[in-house]
Design a protein around this motif. Structure first.
Motif, short mmCIF file in Angstrom:
data_model
loop_
_atom_site.label_atom_id
_atom_site.label_comp_id
_atom_site.label_asym_id
_atom_site.label_seq_id
_atom_site.Cartn_x
_atom_site.Cartn_y
_atom_site.Cartn_z
N GLU A 5 5.97 0.02 29.38
CA GLU A 5 5.65 1.38 30.18
C GLU A 5 5.15 1.33 31.46
N GLN A 6 4.41 0.36 31.63
CA GLN A 6 3.51 0.36 33.11
C GLN A 6 4.45 -0.65 33.91
N ALA A 7 5.44 -1.41 33.39
CA ALA A 7 6.58 -1.96 34.31
C ALA A 7 7.33 -1.08 34.74
N LEU A 8 7.69 0.00 33.69
CA LEU A 8 8.83 0.97 34.24
C LEU A 8 8.03 1.90 35.40
N ARG A 9 6.82 2.20 35.16
CA ARG A 9 6.02 3.01 35.83
C ARG A 9 6.09 2.48 37.49
N SER A 138 0.15 14.39 35.65
CA SER A 138 1.38 13.98 36.48
C SER A 138 1.54 12.47 35.84
N ARG A 139 0.62 11.79 35.56
CA ARG A 139 0.86 10.35 35.00
C ARG A 139 1.58 10.26 33.43
#
Length: 187
Positions: A5-9, A138-139
């Motif tokens: 998820e963090q990589a996609l973000r 937002s996040r």
């Protein structure tokens, strides 16, 4: 899962930063004829898919109203305004999309929602990079904080204005108003 998820973000953030940088390096957009009804229909499909039947949509699109501009940039701006409405409008509420010729010859693309609205003190800063009214929300919605900055730059490159009207608790209207010399009416 969290790393993915963090990589996609991070990928979305880098993509948005590259887009914003490209928009800032040149002052004016192309002047190709863009069939706006087709562009809006593509954004419509994305928004309705994102909504998953959780919202009621109303569409008022003038089919013969086109623009001189850059298709990729315009698509980014109109899709951003529409997907923001889906993300920030509670389930069961409505979203109205209009693409109309104004009496003075300009053209207006507007997205009106019956969502949470935005307090007036935040309105002047909404199109600043990374500015968010509610950082946690937002996040959670997958935002990078750059969408409205990109939309504002697309507007400027297309001789348009980004207009924002909102009232806390009753919803918002985000509009792109294009100058008459960018408007082509096919009738």
């Amino acid at each position: 899962k969290l790393m993915h998820e963090q990589a996609l973000r991070m990928e979305a953030l880098v993509s948005d930063l590259l887009t914003l940088s490209a928009l800032e390096t040149s002052l004016s957009a192309d002047r190709n004829t863009i069939q706006m009804s087709a562009l809006i229909d593509s954004a419509r499909q994305q928004a309705e898919s994102l909504s998953g039947n959780r919202h009621t949509f109303h569409w008022d699109i003038e089919p013969d109203l086109n623009l001189l501009g850059n298709q990729t940039e315009l698509s980014s701006a109109i899709t951003n305004l529409l997907t923001n409405a889906v993300r920030y409008t509670p389930d069961g509420q409505s979203i109205t999309v209009q693409w109309l010729l104004e009496p003075n010859g300009s053209a207006r693309y507007s997205v009106t929602d019956t969502g949470i609205g935005i307090a007036s003190e935040h309105l002047p800063r909404l199109s600043e990079r990374f500015y968010t009214v509610d950082r946690g929300r937002s996040r959670a919605m997958g935002g990078t904080g750059l969408g409205l900055a990109i939309t504002k730059h697309v507007a400027m490159r297309h001789d348009a204005q980004l207009e924002i009207q909102s009232k806390l608790g009753t919803g918002s209207t985000f509009s792109l108003v294009f100058a008459p010399d960018r408007v082509i009416h096919a009738r």
